[in-house]
Design a protein around this motif. Sequence first.
Motif, PDB file in Angstrom:
ATOM      1  N   LEU A 183       9.437  -3.790  -2.322  1.00  0.00           N
ATOM      2  CA  LEU A 183       8.397  -3.362  -3.265  1.00  0.00           C
ATOM      3  C   LEU A 183       7.525  -2.313  -2.596  1.00  0.00           C
ATOM      4  O   LEU A 183       7.032  -2.514  -1.481  1.00  0.00           O
ATOM      5  CB  LEU A 183       7.573  -4.593  -3.659  1.00  0.00           C
ATOM      6  CG  LEU A 183       6.325  -4.413  -4.493  1.00  0.00           C
ATOM      7  CD1 LEU A 183       6.651  -3.887  -5.884  1.00  0.00           C
ATOM      8  CD2 LEU A 183       5.588  -5.752  -4.603  1.00  0.00           C
ATOM      9  N   PHE A 184       7.322  -1.177  -3.268  1.00  0.00           N
ATOM     10  CA  PHE A 184       6.491  -0.122  -2.688  1.00  0.00           C
ATOM     11  C   PHE A 184       5.696   0.599  -3.769  1.00  0.00           C
ATOM     12  O   PHE A 184       5.958   0.432  -4.972  1.00  0.00           O
ATOM     13  CB  PHE A 184       7.345   0.869  -1.886  1.00  0.00           C
ATOM     14  CG  PHE A 184       8.399   1.601  -2.680  1.00  0.00           C
ATOM     15  CD1 PHE A 184       8.167   2.850  -3.228  1.00  0.00           C
ATOM     16  CD2 PHE A 184       9.671   1.036  -2.852  1.00  0.00           C
ATOM     17  CE1 PHE A 184       9.144   3.527  -3.937  1.00  0.00           C
ATOM     18  CE2 PHE A 184      10.666   1.711  -3.552  1.00  0.00           C
ATOM     19  CZ  PHE A 184      10.398   2.954  -4.099  1.00  0.00           C
ATOM     20  N   LYS A 185       4.697   1.353  -3.327  1.00  0.00           N
ATOM     21  CA  LYS A 185       3.873   2.152  -4.234  1.00  0.00           C
ATOM     22  C   LYS A 185       4.370   3.582  -4.255  1.00  0.00           C
ATOM     23  O   LYS A 185       4.784   4.131  -3.231  1.00  0.00           O
ATOM     24  CB  LYS A 185       2.406   2.122  -3.792  1.00  0.00           C
ATOM     25  CG  LYS A 185       1.707   0.793  -3.990  1.00  0.00           C
ATOM     26  CD  LYS A 185       0.197   0.914  -3.750  1.00  0.00           C
ATOM     27  CE  LYS A 185      -0.480   1.699  -4.860  1.00  0.00           C
ATOM     28  NZ  LYS A 185      -1.966   1.734  -4.694  1.00  0.00           N
ATOM     29  N   GLU A 186       4.320   4.172  -5.430  1.00  0.00           N
ATOM     30  CA  GLU A 186       4.646   5.581  -5.589  1.00  0.00           C
ATOM     31  C   GLU A 186       3.668   6.165  -6.597  1.00  0.00           C
ATOM     32  O   GLU A 186       3.729   5.842  -7.791  1.00  0.00           O
ATOM     33  CB  GLU A 186       6.091   5.765  -6.077  1.00  0.00           C
ATOM     34  CG  GLU A 186       6.506   7.221  -6.185  1.00  0.00           C
ATOM     35  CD  GLU A 186       7.852   7.381  -6.863  1.00  0.00           C
ATOM     36  OE1 GLU A 186       8.830   7.644  -6.161  1.00  0.00           O
ATOM     37  OE2 GLU A 186       7.915   7.234  -8.107  1.00  0.00           O
ATOM     38  N   SER A 187       2.741   6.970  -6.110  1.00  0.00           N
ATOM     39  CA  SER A 187       1.708   7.542  -6.969  1.00  0.00           C
ATOM     40  C   SER A 187       0.945   6.405  -7.661  1.00  0.00           C
ATOM     41  O   SER A 187       0.392   5.533  -7.002  1.00  0.00           O
ATOM     42  CB  SER A 187       2.347   8.505  -7.981  1.00  0.00           C
ATOM     43  OG  SER A 187       1.359   9.162  -8.729  1.00  0.00           O
ATOM     44  N   ASP A 188       0.958   6.361  -8.993  1.00  0.00           N
ATOM     45  CA  ASP A 188       0.222   5.312  -9.707  1.00  0.00           C
ATOM     46  C   ASP A 188       1.139   4.185 -10.166  1.00  0.00           C
ATOM     47  O   ASP A 188       0.809   3.450 -11.100  1.00  0.00           O
ATOM     48  CB  ASP A 188      -0.520   5.905 -10.907  1.00  0.00           C
ATOM     49  CG  ASP A 188       0.437   6.510 -11.936  1.00  0.00           C
ATOM     50  OD1 ASP A 188       1.621   6.730 -11.599  1.00  0.00           O
ATOM     51  OD2 ASP A 188      -0.005   6.763 -13.072  1.00  0.00           O
ATOM     52  N   SER A 189       2.278   4.031  -9.497  1.00  0.00           N
ATOM     53  CA  SER A 189       3.266   3.034  -9.900  1.00  0.00           C
ATOM     54  C   SER A 189       3.588   2.076  -8.762  1.00  0.00           C
ATOM     55  O   SER A 189       3.426   2.404  -7.576  1.00  0.00           O
ATOM     56  CB  SER A 189       4.570   3.713 -10.332  1.00  0.00           C
ATOM     57  OG  SER A 189       4.359   4.668 -11.337  1.00  0.00           O
TER      58      SER A 189
ATOM     59  N   THR B  65       0.834  -1.200   0.000  1.00  0.00           N
ATOM     60  CA  THR B  65       0.000   0.000   0.000  1.00  0.00           C
ATOM     61  C   THR B  65       0.867   1.248   0.000  1.00  0.00           C
ATOM     62  O   THR B  65       2.096   1.171   0.064  1.00  0.00           O
ATOM     63  CB  THR B  65      -0.914   0.012   1.238  1.00  0.00           C
ATOM     64  OG1 THR B  65      -0.089   0.178   2.418  1.00  0.00           O
ATOM     65  CG2 THR B  65      -1.704  -1.289   1.352  1.00  0.00           C
ATOM     66  N   ASP B  66       0.228   2.406  -0.030  1.00  0.00           N
ATOM     67  CA  ASP B  66       0.971   3.663   0.044  1.00  0.00           C
ATOM     68  C   ASP B  66       1.747   3.771   1.346  1.00  0.00           C
ATOM     69  O   ASP B  66       2.770   4.464   1.412  1.00  0.00           O
ATOM     70  CB  ASP B  66       0.010   4.850  -0.066  1.00  0.00           C
ATOM     71  CG  ASP B  66      -0.588   4.988  -1.458  1.00  0.00           C
ATOM     72  OD1 ASP B  66       0.097   4.622  -2.429  1.00  0.00           O
ATOM     73  OD2 ASP B  66      -1.739   5.439  -1.567  1.00  0.00           O
ATOM     74  N   ASP B  67       1.279   3.068   2.391  1.00  0.00           N
ATOM     75  CA  ASP B  67       1.870   3.193   3.716  1.00  0.00           C
ATOM     76  C   ASP B  67       2.767   2.025   4.111  1.00  0.00           C
ATOM     77  O   ASP B  67       3.395   2.064   5.171  1.00  0.00           O
ATOM     78  CB  ASP B  67       0.764   3.323   4.773  1.00  0.00           C
ATOM     79  CG  ASP B  67      -0.124   4.530   4.530  1.00  0.00           C
ATOM     80  OD1 ASP B  67       0.366   5.513   3.939  1.00  0.00           O
ATOM     81  OD2 ASP B  67      -1.307   4.485   4.921  1.00  0.00           O
ATOM     82  N   GLN B  68       2.808   0.957   3.293  1.00  0.00           N
ATOM     83  CA  GLN B  68       3.556  -0.241   3.670  1.00  0.00           C
ATOM     84  C   GLN B  68       4.343  -0.784   2.468  1.00  0.00           C
ATOM     85  O   GLN B  68       3.760  -1.011   1.409  1.00  0.00           O
ATOM     86  CB  GLN B  68       2.609  -1.344   4.168  1.00  0.00           C
ATOM     87  CG  GLN B  68       1.815  -0.985   5.404  1.00  0.00           C
ATOM     88  CD  GLN B  68       2.667  -0.871   6.660  1.00  0.00           C
ATOM     89  OE1 GLN B  68       3.748  -1.448   6.746  1.00  0.00           O
ATOM     90  NE2 GLN B  68       2.181  -0.121   7.637  1.00  0.00           N
ATOM     91  N   PHE B  69       5.649  -0.954   2.649  1.00  0.00           N
ATOM     92  CA  PHE B  69       6.418  -1.672   1.635  1.00  0.00           C
ATOM     93  C   PHE B  69       6.518  -3.126   2.058  1.00  0.00           C
ATOM     94  O   PHE B  69       6.314  -3.479   3.221  1.00  0.00           O
ATOM     95  CB  PHE B  69       7.800  -1.046   1.420  1.00  0.00           C
ATOM     96  CG  PHE B  69       8.829  -1.428   2.459  1.00  0.00           C
ATOM     97  CD1 PHE B  69       9.565  -2.597   2.345  1.00  0.00           C
ATOM     98  CD2 PHE B  69       9.080  -0.604   3.551  1.00  0.00           C
ATOM     99  CE1 PHE B  69      10.517  -2.958   3.289  1.00  0.00           C
ATOM    100  CE2 PHE B  69      10.032  -0.948   4.509  1.00  0.00           C
ATOM    101  CZ  PHE B  69      10.746  -2.136   4.372  1.00  0.00           C
TER     102      PHE B  69
END
Length: 305
Positions: free
Chosen positions: A58-64, A36-40
Amino acid sequence: MQAQAFILDDGLIQVTGQDKLSYLHGQLTQDMNLVTDDQFKWTGHCSPKGKLWGVFRLFKESDSYILWGSKSEIEASLRELKKYGVFAKVEIAQAERVAIGIITDSITSTLSQLNVEPIEGQTAYYSEALDAKVLVLDDKRLVVFAKQKPELPDTFTYLPDNALWYLASISAGEPRLDTQSIDEYVPQMVNLQALNGISFKKGCYTGQETVARMRYLGKNKRAMFIVSAQVDSLPESLDLEMALETNWRRANTPTHFAFDTHTKQFSALVVLPNDTTADTVLRFKDSPEAHLTIQALPYSLEDSQ
């Protein structure tokens, strides 16, 4: 508060597009719904035979979605992800970011100085002040991913090399593959299950049959260990031998190592038989006078999923 900053010699893969979640869900060992945006999360990317192309955070960044690993891992996984990505609505490319590792005596204070509000249990943040993603690795280390080298507060000191950063990473037992380790090990051989990097409930993904067999049939006979030594200089060859009664036999070559030229500390991650004990003695094949000792792993080798 004192903080040391390091420019990391790492790489990133960026995955975007309509099918990014479903595509990666079928490629990686991790349950993508947990990222999620808050958890890698840790994850592995395997060949059809279950051997690792790379081990990533692995992490989220905006729409990626972003995969962070060594340059060798990024090169191998980028090639393989693109190969099968033509069948899905995804765009896969190497992300251009500056990765700054930070070792600090206070994660809370450091986050605050980056204009990020610390939240207990949260591992991923966005810093508006730096226009950067921030990952908290443990109670002493975090990483900033920015589009250009950030101007950090005066309490941060950039160090000229990153040996201390990678020594800390090795002490944390964080798997990392170099070029010769690519496509050599199944995820459990580098302790990925101990970092909750393998989901055994998510369903099919590339290499899943081998990974499941290792768990449920007890087929895995190897694990990753931390080894260290004090040496005057880095040996030309890092091939290791293991003491066996009165003889020596080949052990393995590290998947990752670091050497501090100031303290003369050498540390490495090496895959050995999983029944290797703490009193096992190793040496460099070509520098037999230097003996290495096995350090305790900071986690259990059992998975918690």
